[in-house]
Design a protein around this motif. Structure first.
Motif, PDB file in Angstrom:
ATOM      1  N   LYS A 215      -6.986  15.372   6.233  1.00 47.72           N
ATOM      2  CA  LYS A 215      -7.657  15.562   7.523  1.00 47.72           C
ATOM      3  C   LYS A 215      -7.394  14.322   8.364  1.00 47.72           C
ATOM      4  CE  LYS A 215     -11.283  18.360   5.402  1.00 47.72           C
ATOM      5  NZ  LYS A 215     -12.723  18.435   5.062  1.00 47.72           N
ATOM      6  N   MET A 216      -7.094  14.549   9.623  1.00 52.48           N
ATOM      7  CA  MET A 216      -6.734  13.418  10.466  1.00 52.48           C
ATOM      8  C   MET A 216      -7.390  13.563  11.829  1.00 52.48           C
ATOM      9  SD  MET A 216      -2.935  11.958  11.264  1.00 52.48           S
ATOM     10  CE  MET A 216      -2.398  13.534  11.913  1.00 52.48           C
ATOM     11  N   SER A 217      -8.135  12.548  12.224  1.00 53.21           N
ATOM     12  CA  SER A 217      -8.727  12.520  13.569  1.00 53.21           C
ATOM     13  C   SER A 217      -8.664  11.078  14.060  1.00 53.21           C
ATOM     14  CB  SER A 217     -10.170  13.021  13.543  1.00 53.21           C
ATOM     15  OG  SER A 217     -10.949  12.236  12.676  1.00 53.21           O
ATOM     16  N   TYR A 218      -7.763  10.841  14.989  1.00 54.86           N
ATOM     17  CA  TYR A 218      -7.641   9.493  15.528  1.00 54.86           C
ATOM     18  C   TYR A 218      -7.141   9.580  16.960  1.00 54.86           C
ATOM     19  CZ  TYR A 218      -2.570   9.190  15.790  1.00 54.86           C
ATOM     20  OH  TYR A 218      -1.274   9.364  16.151  1.00 54.86           O
ATOM     21  N   GLU A 219      -7.440   8.582  17.740  1.00 51.37           N
ATOM     22  CA  GLU A 219      -6.953   8.499  19.109  1.00 51.37           C
ATOM     23  C   GLU A 219      -6.083   7.260  19.216  1.00 51.37           C
ATOM     24  OE1 GLU A 219      -9.965   8.692  22.054  1.00 51.37           O
ATOM     25  OE2 GLU A 219     -10.853  10.542  21.269  1.00 51.37           O
ATOM     26  N   PHE A 220      -4.789   7.499  19.433  1.00 52.83           N
ATOM     27  CA  PHE A 220      -3.845   6.385  19.468  1.00 52.83           C
ATOM     28  C   PHE A 220      -3.946   5.630  20.791  1.00 52.83           C
ATOM     29  CE2 PHE A 220       0.444   4.831  20.555  1.00 52.83           C
ATOM     30  CZ  PHE A 220       0.530   3.845  19.584  1.00 52.83           C
ATOM     31  N   VAL A 221      -3.993   4.320  20.693  1.00 53.02           N
ATOM     32  CA  VAL A 221      -4.010   3.442  21.860  1.00 53.02           C
ATOM     33  C   VAL A 221      -2.685   2.695  21.883  1.00 53.02           C
ATOM     34  CG1 VAL A 221      -5.203   1.547  23.024  1.00 53.02           C
ATOM     35  CG2 VAL A 221      -6.515   3.181  21.637  1.00 53.02           C
ATOM     36  N   VAL A 222      -2.003   2.701  23.038  1.00 50.81           N
ATOM     37  CA  VAL A 222      -0.670   2.109  23.138  1.00 50.81           C
ATOM     38  C   VAL A 222      -0.671   0.642  22.724  1.00 50.81           C
ATOM     39  CG1 VAL A 222       1.241   1.571  24.706  1.00 50.81           C
ATOM     40  CG2 VAL A 222       0.025   3.740  24.927  1.00 50.81           C
ATOM     41  N   SER A 223      -1.765  -0.045  22.991  1.00 48.22           N
ATOM     42  CA  SER A 223      -1.841  -1.469  22.639  1.00 48.22           C
ATOM     43  C   SER A 223      -1.825  -1.692  21.127  1.00 48.22           C
ATOM     44  CB  SER A 223      -3.102  -2.097  23.243  1.00 48.22           C
ATOM     45  OG  SER A 223      -4.271  -1.440  22.762  1.00 48.22           O
ATOM     46  N   ASP A 224      -2.019  -0.618  20.369  1.00 52.41           N
ATOM     47  CA  ASP A 224      -2.007  -0.723  18.901  1.00 52.41           C
ATOM     48  C   ASP A 224      -0.623  -0.430  18.311  1.00 52.41           C
ATOM     49  OD1 ASP A 224      -4.679  -1.392  18.733  1.00 52.41           O
ATOM     50  OD2 ASP A 224      -5.347   0.686  18.514  1.00 52.41           O
TER      51      ASP A 224
END
Length: 521
Positions: A215-224
């Motif tokens: 299960k995957m729930s994440y919000e990618f931030v470009v700074s990461d």
């Protein structure tokens, strides 16, 4: 000629489809049986963990099974070692094939490996290519053999992994190292017939579910984005470490065991069974462990212990001669490394929602670098996650890892294992360097095909071609694969071979039966 070409394509398509139907059925029941066998094995290890007085009995059974596998390996040498490397050798014509011997021997040895709990996977590739070899014998000319074997390998691999597009790409990218229309056609036919059969039987026997369960729930931030750069650097260095140790273990194994295959296999089986009794997570090809790592919390001490034991047992198993595929082993090492990387990064302040994606990118990066198959790795990641719009999170770490491996002149694990097999196979033989001249006969297999579509014998190149209707022209170099063959074309081949008669036979299957002329240098 167009009708002839269409008929040839149609026949290969049908042979590949027939192989796919058979493979989808057989490999399904193999996987179905192995899953239950693996569960039985885990139950036995768990029971012995609580009743250690049964340990000597376990060791006795393991030694007997070791003798059985060693006996099979001695009688059928080509069933030993990594399945991907062996299949590559078969499809490229480097290793001779015997479908009954290879398929049956591999199946029996794989069953034993699963029962023992070796950290290597199902041999879908070998079983599939063996069935493809058998089906190809319906073609009396033998010209379609390696094409149908390739379709069988892709079909068996797809049914074993649940990633059909990845497996088509992998056979092209890794095993043939080229893309051509005819190859793509037969691979799609094999997988396209095998996979629906597998899904149909899965529904019928209630044996369905994804290869990877997470299960995957994440919000990618470009700074990461730096996170994925770190993953690429770490996995690139880990790939160099792993392949270096594989080569060192190979040398150490040769010194320690000489050519005693029986002792190598028994020691391998004993080490795996001993580890399985006390750390159950170390046994098996890795699918259960991978999904446990994705869905459950592991204490760092247990995680490190499982990683070190799994790493060591994979190194041992890869060199022992026991039958098993390296695909699952590679994935589990990648996921374990990803879990360790995520533990460190999260402890340094990275959002914990990144854990699963870190594990996935580490897994696919290791797959792409250690097998030198970056395109297949990216497609596998996309098939597993459906993150098509964010594919760059898999591309970035692969880019850095591949750069590190290239700078360090790292080798693919399959190249290492295949070269070991070939040295063992050809140790008492002498290679012949020769140039042969032949003519494309009427109605032969190659007519109207492009050079890139033809699977020539191993270590064989077409160095020049002369048209029959252009007597005044000199021989022209075949600089690319876009030239078409026509009846009467005169060809010159440069060849390195250990078996000249077999090479001539393979060439005549493609260009027509004739007396091939030796050209003196």
């Amino acid at each position: 000629m167009k009708r002839t070409l269409s008929k040839k394509y149609l026949l290969i398509f049908l042979y590949s489809g027939l192989a796919g139907i058979i493979i989808g059925t057989i490999v399904f029941f193999v996987r179905f049986g192995l899953k239950h066998l693996s569960s039985l094995s885990r139950d036995i290890y768990s029971y012995i963990n609580g009743h250690l007085y049964f340990l000597p009995l376990l060791f006795l059974i393991v030694i007997i099974l070791g003798f059985l596998v060693a006996f099979l390996v001695k009688k059928m040498p080509f069933i030993q070692g990594g399945g991907i490397a062996r299949t590559e050798g078969l499809l490229r014509g480097l290793i001779p094939s015997n479908p009954i011997e290879l398929g049956l021997g591999t199946l029996i040895s794989t069953v034993v490996s699963y029962f023992i709990g070796l950290p290597i996977g199902t041999e879908g590739l070998i079983i599939g290519s063996s069935i493809g070899d058998g089906v190809s014998r319906l073609d009396k000319t033998n010209a379609s053999k390696r094409y149908v074997m390739s379709a069988g390998a892709a079909a068996g691999f797809a049914v074993s992994t649940g990633a059909p597009l990845t497996c088509i790409t992998f056979v092209l990218e890794r095993m043939h190292k080229k893309f051509s229309f005819l190859l793509v056609l037969v691979l799609i036919s094999g997988v396209g017939f095998a996979y629906p059969i597998y899904l149909l039987l899965g529904n019928l026997f209630n044996f369905t579910g994804p290869f990877l369960d997470f299960k995957m729930s994440y919000e990618f931030v470009v700074s990461d984005i730096w996170i994925f750069v770190i993953i690429g650097i770490v996995m690139g260095l880990f790939t160099i470490l792993f392949t270096t140790l594989i080569k060192l273990f190979n040398k150490f194994s040769l010194k320690l065991f000489k050519n005693n295959v029986t002792l190598k296999i028994i020691v391998n089986f004993l080490l795996v069974s001993l580890a399985g009794v006390f750390v159950l997570e170390t046994i098996g090809g890795g699918t259960n462990l991978i999904n446990n790592l994705f869905n459950n919390h592991f204490e760092i001490t247990l995680l490190l212990l499982v990683f070190l034991l799994k790493f060591f047992l994979i190194l041992v198993s890869a060199q022992s001669g026991a039958t098993g595929g390296m695909f699952g082993a590679v994935l589990v090492l990648g996921v374990l490394m990803g879990k360790l990387i995520s533990f460190v990064l999260i402890s340094l302040g990275v959002d914990s929602s990144y854990e699963t994606i870190i594990m996935l990118t580490a897994m696919t990066t290791f797959f792409g670098t250690v097998m030198n198959s970056p395109l297949s790795a990216i497609i596998f990641a996309l098939e597993s996650t459906w993150l098509f719009t964010q594919s760059y999170i898999f591309i970035i770490p692969l880019l850095f890892a591949l750069a590190i491996c290239h700078l360090a002149k790292g080798e693919s694990i399959n190249d290492i294992l295949l070269s070991t097999m070939l040295r063992r196979q050809n140790k008492d033989k002498k290679a012949i360097m020769i140039r042969l001249q032949g003519e494309v006969m009427e109605n032969s297999f190659v007519i109207n095909n492009q050079a890139r579509d033809i699977l020539l014998p191993s270590n064989c190149l077409i160095t020049s071609m002369k048209r029959k209707d252009n007597e005044l022209s000199d021989y022209t170099m075949v600089k690319s694969g876009d030239k078409h063959f026509h009846s009467g074309d005169s060809l010159i081949f440069s060849i390195q071979t250990y078996d000249l008669d077999e090479t001539k036979k393979d060439l005549m299957a493609l260009i027509g039966k004739q007396e091939l002329k030796v050209i003196e240098n």
